[in-house]
Write an enzyme that holds these catalytic residues in place. Structure first.
Site, mmCIF file in Angstrom:
data_model
loop_
_atom_site.group_PDB
_atom_site.id
_atom_site.type_symbol
_atom_site.label_atom_id
_atom_site.label_comp_id
_atom_site.label_asym_id
_atom_site.label_seq_id
_atom_site.Cartn_x
_atom_site.Cartn_y
_atom_site.Cartn_z
ATOM 1 N N GLY A 187 -11.378 7.359 5.176
ATOM 2 C CA GLY A 187 -12.416 8.599 5.165
ATOM 3 C C GLY A 187 -13.805 7.931 5.367
ATOM 4 C CE LYS A 218 -3.131 2.861 2.947
ATOM 5 N NZ LYS A 218 -3.857 2.642 3.809
#
Lengths: 67, 269
Positions: free
Chosen positions: B188, B99
Site C-alpha cells: 500500500g 512471506k
C-alpha cells in the site's frame, strides 16, 4: 496413463512411471524447479521412487518475480 | 551507531525490503534493487515449462545480488496450498524464511485472518520462519505471535493501491501494544513520504514493490525510498517533538528591538 501436468493433459505410454521418468521425458533438468503431486510437495530426493497413477496432477514450478 | 533490523536472528542494515515484480525489464529491476540498498528481496514460484528460461535468469540474478531471499505464497487461499508452495520454495531457495500470504478477498486482496493463523501454525511446526502479511488488527496479530511468528507485516493499505497508511490508529496501536515485535509495513505504500511516515511511527521496516516498479524512473524512485526509509528511521530514533495546539515563537522574544508596549487591539500607547 493420463496425467495433468501444469494444468495440461499428458498421455504417458508406460503403465508404470515415476516422477523422475516423467520429468526426464518432458525435458526438465537442473535443480531450479520443484514439484507437487496432487497438491502435495514431493521432495527432490524421492522423484525416483514416487510412482504416478492415472489421473494424477503434477505441478512443476520455478522462480518468478514477486512482491 | 548500531541500528540493525533483526529478523529471526538475522541482522540487516537496510530497513527497506523490495519486491522484484512489475518492472519494465529485468535490467531495470536489477538496477532498482541495487539503488534501493535493500538486502531482502521477495519473489515467488509459478508453473513453468522446461523451455521457459525465466526461472533460471531470475535465479542467476538472485545469486549475484547477494540479497536474502524472501519467497512469498502470493495467490494462496488455503493452508494446503500454502504448505505445498512453502515446501517447494524452501527446496529451491534454500531458506526457511517465508512471506506468508493467505488471501481472503479477491477484490482488495485482504489477508484471511483465520487462514493466516492456521497456516502459520502449521508452517512453524515444519520449521519455517514466517513473516505473515496481515491486517492491522491487534487481536489477529497477537494470535499470529501466539502460534510462533516472530515478525509481523501489517498492511498500510491494499496491495498496489499506493494509498499509504490507511488506518493510522490501528497501526499506532500495534506499535504501542507490541513494542518488542519487529513490525514491517507491507503493501500500500505509494510515495517515499508515506514510507518515512511509517518509520516515524516506529515501524521497523517497509516492504514495497509497485511504488518503485511502476514509477516513471524506477531506479531514481528506489533511491528516493532508500533515503526516505533511512530518514524516517533517524527521525524516530531522534524523537519527534510533540504537536501543540497553539503557536510558539522559535525566535527569542526577549530584547526584541523597536519594542513598544501594545494593547490587545494592536494600538501603540
Amino acid at each position: 496413463m493420463n496425467l495433468m501436468v501444469n494444468g495440461e493433459s499428458l498421455t504417458v505410454q508406460q503403465s508404470e512411471q515415476t516422477i523422475a521418468g516423467v520429468l526426464q521425458q518432458l525435458g526438465y533438468s537442473g535443480e531450479i524447479f520443484a514439484v507437487a503431486l496432487n497438491g502435495n510437495f514431493v521432495a527432490r530426493a524421492t522423484y525416483g521412487e514416487t510412482s504416478l497413477h492415472d489421473g494424477d496432477c503434477l505441478d512443476i514450478v520455478a522462480p518468478v518475480v514477486g512482491g | 551507531m548500531q541500528d540493525k533490523l533483526k529478523l529471526y536472528g538475522k541482522e540487516f542494515s537496510s530497513r527497506l525490503l523490495v519486491g522484484t515484480a512489475l518492472y519494465p525489464s529485468p535490467a531495470i529491476m536489477r538496477e532498482s534493487v541495487a539503488a534501493s540498498g535493500s538486502e531482502i528481496i521477495t519473489l515467488s514460484l509459478r508453473r513453468q515449462s522446461p523451455e521457459q528460461q525465466q526461472g533460471k535468469m531470475l535465479w542467476d540474478y538472485i545469486r549475484e545480488s547477494g540479497c536474502q531471499l524472501l519467497p512469498n505464497t502470493a495467490g494462496c487461499k488455503t493452508t494446503k496450498e500454502v504448505i505445498a508452495l512453502a515446501e517447494m520454495s524452501r527446496e529451491i531457495f534454500g531458506t526457511d524464511l517465508l512471506k506468508l500470504e493467505v488471501i481472503g478477498d479477491d477484490y482488495n486482496l485482504q489477508p484471511d485472518p483465520f487462514g493466516l493463523v492456521d497456516a502459520a501454525r502449521e508452517l512453524i511446526k515444519r520449521g519455517f520462519k514466517v513473516l505473515p502479511y496481515c491486517t492491522d488488527d491487534l487481536v489477529v496479530c497477537r494470535k499470529l505471535l501466539d502460534v510462533g511468528c516472530e515478525v509481523l507485516m501489517p498492511w498500510g493499505s491494499p496491495i498496489g493501491t499506493g494509498r499509504g497508511l490507511m488506518n493510522k490508529y490501528n497501526l499506532q496501536t500495534l506499535r504501542e501494544r507490541l513494542p518488542d515485535t519487529p513490525l514491517i509495513i507491507d503493501a500500500g505504500i505509494g510515495a517515499p513520504s508515506q514510507a518515512a511516515e511509517a518509520m516515524e511511527l516506529g515501524f521497523d521496516a517497509v516492504l514495497l514493490n509497485t511504488a518503485i516498479a511502476k514509477a516513471q524512473n524506477p531506479v531514481l524512485m528506489a533511491e528516493a525510498f532508500r533515503l526516505a526509509v533511512a530518514s524516517g528511521r533517524a527521525a524516530r530514533n531522534a524523537g519527534l517533538m510533540l504537536k501543540r495546539q497553539t503557536a510558539s515563537p522559535s525566535t527569542p522574544t526577549l530584547d526584541m528591538p523597536f519594542w513598544q508596549q501594545t494593547v490587545s487591539s494592536g494600538e501603540k500607547v
